[in-house]
Design a protein around this motif. Structure first.
Motif, short mmCIF file in Angstrom:
data_model
loop_
_atom_site.label_atom_id
_atom_site.label_comp_id
_atom_site.label_asym_id
_atom_site.label_seq_id
_atom_site.Cartn_x
_atom_site.Cartn_y
_atom_site.Cartn_z
N ILE A 179 -9.68 -2.22 3.41
CA ILE A 179 -8.60 -2.53 2.47
C ILE A 179 -8.51 -4.02 2.23
O ILE A 179 -8.41 -4.47 1.08
CB ILE A 179 -7.27 -1.95 2.98
CG1 ILE A 179 -7.31 -0.41 2.89
CG2 ILE A 179 -6.08 -2.51 2.20
CD1 ILE A 179 -6.16 0.29 3.54
N VAL A 223 4.09 -1.14 3.52
CA VAL A 223 3.57 0.22 3.41
C VAL A 223 4.69 1.21 3.14
O VAL A 223 5.72 1.19 3.82
CB VAL A 223 2.82 0.65 4.70
CG1 VAL A 223 2.22 2.04 4.53
CG2 VAL A 223 1.75 -0.35 5.07
N TYR A 254 2.55 -1.75 -6.23
CA TYR A 254 1.52 -1.53 -5.22
C TYR A 254 0.20 -2.17 -5.61
O TYR A 254 -0.14 -2.26 -6.78
CB TYR A 254 1.31 -0.02 -5.00
CG TYR A 254 2.51 0.62 -4.37
CD1 TYR A 254 2.73 0.54 -3.00
CD2 TYR A 254 3.47 1.27 -5.15
CE1 TYR A 254 3.87 1.10 -2.42
CE2 TYR A 254 4.60 1.83 -4.57
CZ TYR A 254 4.79 1.74 -3.21
OH TYR A 254 5.91 2.28 -2.63
N PHE A 310 0.66 -5.61 5.97
CA PHE A 310 0.88 -4.95 4.69
C PHE A 310 2.28 -4.35 4.61
O PHE A 310 2.82 -3.92 5.61
CB PHE A 310 -0.13 -3.81 4.48
CG PHE A 310 -1.54 -4.27 4.27
CD1 PHE A 310 -1.99 -4.63 3.02
CD2 PHE A 310 -2.42 -4.34 5.34
CE1 PHE A 310 -3.29 -5.04 2.82
CE2 PHE A 310 -3.73 -4.75 5.17
CZ PHE A 310 -4.16 -5.11 3.90
N ILE A 315 -2.65 -1.13 -3.67
CA ILE A 315 -3.60 -0.07 -3.34
C ILE A 315 -2.85 1.24 -3.09
O ILE A 315 -1.77 1.24 -2.51
CB ILE A 315 -4.40 -0.42 -2.06
CG1 ILE A 315 -5.36 -1.57 -2.34
CG2 ILE A 315 -5.19 0.78 -1.54
CD1 ILE A 315 -6.18 -2.00 -1.15
N VAL A 328 0.84 -1.19 0.00
CA VAL A 328 0.00 0.00 0.00
C VAL A 328 0.88 1.25 0.00
O VAL A 328 1.83 1.35 0.77
CB VAL A 328 -0.91 0.03 1.25
CG1 VAL A 328 -1.83 1.25 1.23
CG2 VAL A 328 -1.74 -1.25 1.37
#
Length: 129
Positions: A125, A36, A56, A34, A58, A12
């Motif tokens: 998510i 990040v 990625y 995740f 999202i 993300v």
């Protein structure tokens, strides 16, 4: 007996101009498994995304930011990767249908209303994946 789990972590990109908000979101997502990457500067975030557009799953961005607002950011992200899921966050009440009427050139997958609990954000998510 050892159970094998998937080693593929979802990734993300988070953009919020408020460092404290960014830190909370980033930490919550990381604790939920995740990968990040976070930015407080939307222009730097876009430059990074354009170089890593397939890295990625999202993109999560605030709408109101200096330099480049979330709508312009989302359009530019979508231009770099038409398949990316884009979530926009706002403290102002805005529904996806309203957004589509006002800005039809911005295709987003989810509008998240602030304040939002981190548990709710993570769940939203996860469900999108």
């Amino acid at each position: 007996m050892i159970t094998q789990t998937s080693t593929t972590r979802k990734s993300v990109l988070v953009v919020d101009d408020e460092p404290d908000v960014l830190a909370i979101i980033k930490s919550s997502l990381q604790k939920s498994g995740f990968e990040v990457q976070g930015f407080t500067d939307s222009i730097l975030a876009l430059e990074h995304f354009q170089q890593h557009s397939t890295s990625y799953d999202i993109v999560l961005s605030d709408i109101r930011m200096p330099g480049m607002n979330g709508f312009k950011f989302a359009r530019s992200v979508r231009a770099a990767n038409s398949e990316i899921r884009i979530f926009l966050m706002t403290a102002f009440e805005m529904h996806k249908s309203e957004l589509e009427k006002v800005l039809p050139s911005v295709r987003v997958d989810q509008i998240i209303q602030k304040p939002v609990s981190m548990r709710e954000m993570v769940t939203t998510i996860e469900k999108s994946l």
